[in-house]
Write an enzyme that holds these catalytic residues in place. Structure first.
Site, PDB file in Angstrom:
ATOM      1  N   GLY A 147      31.692  48.916  59.476  1.00 51.13           N
ATOM      2  CA  GLY A 147      31.658  50.371  59.664  1.00 51.13           C
ATOM      3  C   GLY A 147      32.956  51.006  59.217  1.00 51.13           C
TER       4      GLY A 147
ATOM      5  NE  ARG B 206      27.663  46.635  59.403  1.00 46.85           N
ATOM      6  CZ  ARG B 206      27.904  47.898  59.776  1.00 46.85           C
ATOM      7  NH1 ARG B 206      27.264  48.894  59.213  1.00 46.85           N
ATOM      8  NH2 ARG B 206      28.801  48.163  60.686  1.00 46.85           N
TER       9      ARG B 206
ATOM     10  CG  ASP C  50      33.300  42.432  66.497  1.00 42.78           C
ATOM     11  OD1 ASP C  50      32.786  43.235  65.696  1.00 42.78           O
ATOM     12  OD2 ASP C  50      32.773  42.137  67.585  1.00 42.78           O
TER      13      ASP C  50
ATOM     14  CB  THR D 194      36.028  49.672  64.506  1.00 40.89           C
ATOM     15  OG1 THR D 194      34.964  50.179  65.321  1.00 40.89           O
ATOM     16  CG2 THR D 194      36.942  48.860  65.402  1.00 40.89           C
TER      17      THR D 194
ATOM     18  CG  ASP E  10      32.419  51.534  67.995  1.00 40.97           C
ATOM     19  OD1 ASP E  10      32.176  52.757  68.049  1.00 40.97           O
ATOM     20  OD2 ASP E  10      31.669  50.711  67.457  1.00 40.97           O
TER      21      ASP E  10
ATOM     22  CG  ASP F 168      34.353  47.396  69.154  1.00 39.37           C
ATOM     23  OD1 ASP F 168      35.268  47.506  68.311  1.00 39.37           O
ATOM     24  OD2 ASP F 168      33.181  47.146  68.845  1.00 39.37           O
TER      25      ASP F 168
ATOM     26  CG  MET G 283      28.632  56.791  67.014  1.00 34.48           C
ATOM     27  SD  MET G 283      29.245  56.430  65.374  1.00 34.48           S
ATOM     28  CE  MET G 283      27.845  56.976  64.370  1.00 34.48           C
TER      29      MET G 283
ATOM     30  NE  ARG H  20      24.878  50.113  67.482  1.00 36.25           N
ATOM     31  CZ  ARG H  20      25.318  49.716  66.291  1.00 36.25           C
ATOM     32  NH1 ARG H  20      25.596  48.473  66.059  1.00 36.25           N
ATOM     33  NH2 ARG H  20      25.457  50.588  65.322  1.00 36.25           N
TER      34      ARG H  20
ATOM     35  N   GLY I  71      36.722  66.929  80.746  1.00 34.35           N
ATOM     36  CA  GLY I  71      36.322  67.235  82.116  1.00 34.35           C
ATOM     37  C   GLY I  71      34.823  67.171  82.333  1.00 34.35           C
TER      38      GLY I  71
ATOM     39  CG  HIS J 254      29.658  74.733  81.736  1.00 34.76           C
ATOM     40  ND1 HIS J 254      30.488  75.821  81.806  1.00 34.76           N
ATOM     41  CD2 HIS J 254      30.446  73.642  81.758  1.00 34.76           C
ATOM     42  CE1 HIS J 254      31.730  75.406  81.844  1.00 34.76           C
ATOM     43  NE2 HIS J 254      31.743  74.093  81.824  1.00 34.76           N
TER      44      HIS J 254
ATOM     45  CD  GLU K  15      25.732  54.084  69.187  1.00 37.52           C
ATOM     46  OE1 GLU K  15      24.729  54.411  68.543  1.00 37.52           O
ATOM     47  OE2 GLU K  15      26.795  53.702  68.648  1.00 37.52           O
TER      48      GLU K  15
ATOM     49  CG  HIS L 251      26.545  58.481  60.754  1.00 36.18           C
ATOM     50  ND1 HIS L 251      25.334  58.231  61.361  1.00 36.18           N
ATOM     51  CD2 HIS L 251      27.025  57.288  60.346  1.00 36.18           C
ATOM     52  CE1 HIS L 251      25.076  56.935  61.288  1.00 36.18           C
ATOM     53  NE2 HIS L 251      26.092  56.348  60.690  1.00 36.18           N
TER      54      HIS L 251
ATOM     55  CD  GLN M 203      30.140  60.320  67.726  1.00 33.05           C
ATOM     56  OE1 GLN M 203      30.630  59.826  68.718  1.00 33.05           O
ATOM     57  NE2 GLN M 203      28.851  60.209  67.452  1.00 33.05           N
TER      58      GLN M 203
HETATM   59  P1  ADP Z   1      32.295  45.217  61.668  1.00 30.54           P
HETATM   60  O1  ADP Z   1      33.363  44.523  60.895  1.00 30.54           O
HETATM   61  O2  ADP Z   1      32.489  46.704  61.684  1.00 30.54           O
HETATM   62  O3  ADP Z   1      32.100  44.602  63.037  1.00 30.54           O
HETATM   63  P2  ADP Z   1      29.806  43.888  60.771  1.00 30.54           P
HETATM   64  O4  ADP Z   1      29.601  43.193  62.054  1.00 30.54           O
HETATM   65  O5  ADP Z   1      28.653  44.520  60.094  1.00 30.54           O
HETATM   66  O6  ADP Z   1      30.917  45.062  60.878  1.00 30.54           O
HETATM   67  O7  ADP Z   1      30.461  42.846  59.773  1.00 30.54           O
HETATM   68  C1  ADP Z   1      30.840  43.217  58.457  1.00 30.54           C
HETATM   69  C2  ADP Z   1      30.593  42.088  57.499  1.00 30.54           C
HETATM   70  O8  ADP Z   1      31.396  40.955  57.853  1.00 30.54           O
HETATM   71  C3  ADP Z   1      29.183  41.541  57.466  1.00 30.54           C
HETATM   72  O9  ADP Z   1      28.301  42.318  56.695  1.00 30.54           O
HETATM   73  C4  ADP Z   1      29.399  40.170  56.819  1.00 30.54           C
HETATM   74  O10 ADP Z   1      29.560  40.296  55.425  1.00 30.54           O
HETATM   75  C5  ADP Z   1      30.741  39.765  57.432  1.00 30.54           C
HETATM   76  N1  ADP Z   1      30.489  38.874  58.585  1.00 30.54           N
HETATM   77  C6  ADP Z   1      30.039  39.213  59.814  1.00 30.54           C
HETATM   78  N2  ADP Z   1      29.854  38.132  60.594  1.00 30.54           N
HETATM   79  C7  ADP Z   1      30.165  37.055  59.825  1.00 30.54           C
HETATM   80  C8  ADP Z   1      30.177  35.643  60.023  1.00 30.54           C
HETATM   81  N3  ADP Z   1      29.801  35.091  61.182  1.00 30.54           N
HETATM   82  N4  ADP Z   1      30.569  34.853  58.999  1.00 30.54           N
HETATM   83  C9  ADP Z   1      30.940  35.385  57.811  1.00 30.54           C
HETATM   84  N5  ADP Z   1      30.958  36.696  57.557  1.00 30.54           N
HETATM   85  C10 ADP Z   1      30.576  37.529  58.540  1.00 30.54           C
END
Ligand code: ADP
Length: 319
Positions: free
Chosen positions: A11, A72, A103, A125, A127, A129, A169, A171, A185, A215, A222, A249, A251
């Site tokens: 993302g 992705r 991640d 990101t 998020d 997170d 946003m 998840r 607030g 209000h 989400e 989006h 955001q």
């Molecule tokens: P974010 O990085 O925002 O968490 P994604 O989870 O969609 O986004 O991961 C982004 C890209 O990283 C994936 O489309 C894939 O190409 C790669 N990726 C995710 N998980 C793995 C994995 N277990 N092994 C190898 N590449 C990965």
């Protein structure tokens, strides 16, 4: 190390461009060659790699999105995909890679490092997170976008004496909802980390109504569920017509805030330093305003923990 590369993946987040700029400029400052990979891991597999110069990253610090684009890529989750990527890097003589993303992107970076190819992760990101860093690149900008939107909604909420449910946003992580709720607030904040106490939400609405409040604003992450469904539940329980806004989006976009630009500049530059030191499999972060780095494996094994003191405070302040 004389040649390194950078990509953005997963993302997109405002401030990724400022991070790319920092990586490029810091590498050139250290007399290294720097390559940009377009479209994340998909571009790596396809060999969509080009050399970047000082001017390549001029006039981007203030721009949202990512000039390297993001994608992705399922193929990269396979050994064959990762081998293809490494081959492309080797063909270009690139010795180390900086991955800006979330991640999922770090899992890809971890796989490359396991196969002997040094990678450093930069958390980007909205998020917030990712464990091991107090803030991720993009979070502050997204938060400010939400606040601006809620301020506008508040004007109409007051004029029409309405209850608004605003879906933001997040998840798995409720940080955007929590910070936005405190900053604005809100009567109630609904986050995935806390079991939803519907009766508490109703009680707060009733109390506000009884003391003549014009209000009410409820912020829902989400990951908790749909704001539309939630609005239905409130309508049935209280016989009022709540209005629902799903921010979506918007955001993700917009010019990065000063905080995100500074964070991205510091983290991007630190990632280059780590590669130069011969480090690999590290994620850079910021904790208590100090730059830190952690083992990517450790980060992926941990869960981001939301600040429950802030959640408690939000309840105390919206009595
Ligand atoms: P974010 O990085 O925002 O968490 P994604 O989870 O969609 O986004 O991961 C982004 C890209 O990283 C994936 O489309 C894939 O190409 C790669 N990726 C995710 N998980 C793995 C994995 N277990 N092994 C190898 N590449 C990965």
């Amino acid at each position: 190390m004389k040649k390194i590369a950078v990509l953005t993946s997963g993302g997109d987040a405002p401030g990724m461009n400022a991070a790319i700029r920092a990586v490029v400029r810091k590498a050139i400052y250290h007399d290294m060659e720097i390559y940009g990979i377009k479209n994340g891991y998909q571009g790596l597999i396809d060999g969509n790699i080009e050399k970047l110069e000082i001017g390549s990253v001029g006039d981007i610090i203030q721009r949202g999105g990512t000039i390297l684009h993001s994608a992705r890529c399922e193929e990269f989750k396979t050994d064959a995909g990762q081998e293809k990527g490494i081959k492309q890097l080797k063909n270009h003589g690139v010795e180390g890679l900086i991955v800006i993303g979330g991640d999922g992107s770090f899992r890809g970076a971890q796989k490359l490092t396991e196969k002997g190819y040094p990678c450093i992760g930069v958390p980007g990101t909205i998020d917030n997170d990712i464990p091991g860093t107090d803030f991720t690149i993009g979070f502050d900008t997204a938060l400010n976008t939400i606040i601006n939107a809620i301020d506008k909604i508040r004007d109409t909420a007051t004029s029409h004496e309405r209850t608004f449910i605003i879906e933001v946003m997040g998840r798995d992580a409720g940080d955007l909802a929590l910070y936005a709720g405190l900053a604005d607030g809100a009567e109630s904040i609904l986050i995935p980390e806390q079991k939803d106490d519907f009766q508490d939400v109703l009680n707060r609405l009733k109390r506000g109504h009884d003391r003549g409040k014009k209000h009410s604003i409820i912020i829902l992450a989400e990951g908790v569920g749909s704001a539309v469904t939630y609005g239905e539940k409130i309508r049935e329980a209280m016989n009022i017509e709540p209005r629902v806004t799903v921010l979506g989006h918007i955001q993700r976009g917009g010019s990065p805030s000063a905080t995100d630009r500074v964070l991205a500049s510091r983290l991007g530059a630190k990632a280059v330093d780590l590669l130069l030191e011969g480090q690999a499999d590290r994620m850079v972060g910021i904790q208590q305003n100090q730059l830190v780095d952690h083992d990517i494996g450790d980060i992926l094994n941990k869960k981001h923990i939301i600040n429950l003191d802030m959640y408690k405070l939000s309840k105390e302040l919206s009595i």
